[in-house]
Scaffold this motif. Sequence first.
Motif, PDB file in Angstrom:
ATOM      1  N   SER A  26       0.797  -1.004   0.231  1.00 43.75           N
ATOM      2  CA  SER A  26      -0.390  -0.353  -0.041  1.00 43.75           C
ATOM      3  C   SER A  26       0.900   1.213   0.113  1.00 43.75           C
ATOM      4  CB  SER A  26      -0.852  -0.104   1.319  1.00 43.75           C
ATOM      5  OG  SER A  26      -1.349  -1.300   1.384  1.00 43.75           O
ATOM      6  N   LEU A  27       1.642   0.733   0.740  1.00 42.20           N
ATOM      7  CA  LEU A  27       3.020   2.678   1.033  1.00 42.20           C
ATOM      8  C   LEU A  27       3.524   3.163  -0.415  1.00 42.20           C
ATOM      9  CD1 LEU A  27       4.478   2.099   4.407  1.00 42.20           C
ATOM     10  CD2 LEU A  27       2.987   3.806   3.305  1.00 42.20           C
ATOM     11  N   ARG A  28       4.090   1.937  -1.047  1.00 38.71           N
ATOM     12  CA  ARG A  28       4.585   1.705  -3.071  1.00 38.71           C
ATOM     13  C   ARG A  28       3.800   2.141  -3.359  1.00 38.71           C
ATOM     14  NH1 ARG A  28       7.350  -2.870  -2.085  1.00 38.71           N
ATOM     15  NH2 ARG A  28       5.470  -4.077  -2.211  1.00 38.71           N
ATOM     16  N   GLN A  29       2.423   2.174  -3.631  1.00 36.94           N
ATOM     17  CA  GLN A  29       1.296   2.522  -4.449  1.00 36.94           C
ATOM     18  C   GLN A  29       1.046   4.306  -3.699  1.00 36.94           C
ATOM     19  OE1 GLN A  29      -1.614   0.064  -4.109  1.00 36.94           O
ATOM     20  NE2 GLN A  29      -0.230  -1.250  -5.504  1.00 36.94           N
ATOM     21  N   TRP A  30       1.211   4.492  -2.452  1.00 34.70           N
ATOM     22  CA  TRP A  30       0.533   5.132  -2.223  1.00 34.70           C
ATOM     23  C   TRP A  30       1.047   6.916  -2.332  1.00 34.70           C
ATOM     24  CZ3 TRP A  30      -3.538   4.999   1.283  1.00 34.70           C
ATOM     25  CH2 TRP A  30      -3.586   6.506   1.845  1.00 34.70           C
ATOM     26  N   LYS A  31       0.638   7.768  -3.434  1.00 33.93           N
ATOM     27  CA  LYS A  31       0.871   9.100  -3.345  1.00 33.93           C
ATOM     28  C   LYS A  31       1.605   9.834  -2.346  1.00 33.93           C
ATOM     29  CE  LYS A  31      -1.051   8.008  -8.015  1.00 33.93           C
ATOM     30  NZ  LYS A  31      -1.882   8.479  -8.759  1.00 33.93           N
ATOM     31  N   ALA A  32       0.882  10.487  -1.485  1.00 35.80           N
ATOM     32  CA  ALA A  32       1.520  11.224  -0.884  1.00 35.80           C
ATOM     33  C   ALA A  32       2.438  11.221  -0.136  1.00 35.80           C
ATOM     34  CB  ALA A  32       0.204  11.558  -0.011  1.00 35.80           C
ATOM     35  N   ASP A  33       3.499  11.966   0.649  1.00 37.31           N
ATOM     36  CA  ASP A  33       4.692  11.223   1.531  1.00 37.31           C
ATOM     37  C   ASP A  33       4.064  10.634   2.682  1.00 37.31           C
ATOM     38  OD1 ASP A  33       6.109  11.548  -0.965  1.00 37.31           O
ATOM     39  OD2 ASP A  33       6.381  13.128  -0.860  1.00 37.31           O
ATOM     40  N   VAL A  34       3.243  11.720   3.199  1.00 37.25           N
ATOM     41  CA  VAL A  34       2.389  11.780   4.589  1.00 37.25           C
ATOM     42  C   VAL A  34       1.189  10.463   4.748  1.00 37.25           C
ATOM     43  CG1 VAL A  34       1.208  13.154   6.412  1.00 37.25           C
ATOM     44  CG2 VAL A  34       2.823  13.640   5.379  1.00 37.25           C
ATOM     45  N   PHE A  35       0.779  10.086   5.391  1.00 32.63           N
ATOM     46  CA  PHE A  35      -0.118   8.896   6.057  1.00 32.63           C
ATOM     47  C   PHE A  35      -0.235   8.870   7.374  1.00 32.63           C
ATOM     48  CE2 PHE A  35       3.144   6.387   5.922  1.00 32.63           C
ATOM     49  CZ  PHE A  35       2.606   5.522   6.406  1.00 32.63           C
ATOM     50  N   LEU A  36      -1.688   8.571   7.454  1.00 39.79           N
ATOM     51  CA  LEU A  36      -2.252   8.110   8.781  1.00 39.79           C
ATOM     52  C   LEU A  36      -2.129   6.661   9.477  1.00 39.79           C
ATOM     53  CD1 LEU A  36      -5.065  11.132   9.358  1.00 39.79           C
ATOM     54  CD2 LEU A  36      -1.992  11.597   9.826  1.00 39.79           C
ATOM     55  N   ARG A  37      -2.941   6.838  10.913  1.00 40.83           N
ATOM     56  CA  ARG A  37      -1.878   5.296  10.675  1.00 40.83           C
ATOM     57  C   ARG A  37      -3.891   4.905  10.565  1.00 40.83           C
ATOM     58  NH1 ARG A  37      -4.693   2.738  15.039  1.00 40.83           N
ATOM     59  NH2 ARG A  37      -3.388   1.186  16.139  1.00 40.83           N
ATOM     60  N   ALA A  38      -5.038   5.458  10.800  1.00 39.29           N
ATOM     61  CA  ALA A  38      -6.360   5.212  10.347  1.00 39.29           C
ATOM     62  C   ALA A  38      -6.713   5.094   8.879  1.00 39.29           C
ATOM     63  CB  ALA A  38      -7.143   7.210  10.628  1.00 39.29           C
ATOM     64  N   ASP A  39      -5.954   5.350   7.999  1.00 43.14           N
ATOM     65  CA  ASP A  39      -5.889   5.335   6.652  1.00 43.14           C
ATOM     66  C   ASP A  39      -6.010   3.628   6.405  1.00 43.14           C
ATOM     67  OD1 ASP A  39      -5.812   7.740   5.614  1.00 43.14           O
ATOM     68  OD2 ASP A  39      -4.164   8.012   5.714  1.00 43.14           O
TER      69      ASP A  39
END
Length: 138
Positions: A10-23
């Motif tokens: 999921s992180l590899r596909q995530w475009k944003a540099d910041v993410f939340l635990r709730a994601d």
Amino acid sequence: MKLRDKLKSSLRQWKADVFLRADFAALGSEAHLSRVLRGLVDAGTIVKLGVGVYAKAKPSALSGNPIPVRPVEVLAPQALKRLGIKTYPSKLVAAYNAGSTTQLPANIVVNTGNRRITRKLGFGRKFIQYENNSGRAI
């Protein structure tokens, strides 16, 4: 597939540099997700910016330790936006952008409008400070 592998994918596909635990709450239980995120922080894949706020990491060119892929000055407003907090330029940044001063702001200060924020966000020794429209730093 293990939760760690799902999260890395999921992180590899995530475009944003910041993410939340709730994601990633739908991927597993809270305790399991916390353990996997802590393991990814220890492995240097991600870095923790605050409670429930993470950023992608890269190795430092100087020390080899993991650091955020972007400076904290860039990541903090993104994180606050993801948390639903509108941000504006601080008084010092606004004065510099308007050309009324040539002094660059030394600290990371974010104006949050009329909202009072106590969340601590940052990495290493750089943490953001908040000010609201009243002009006093919080």
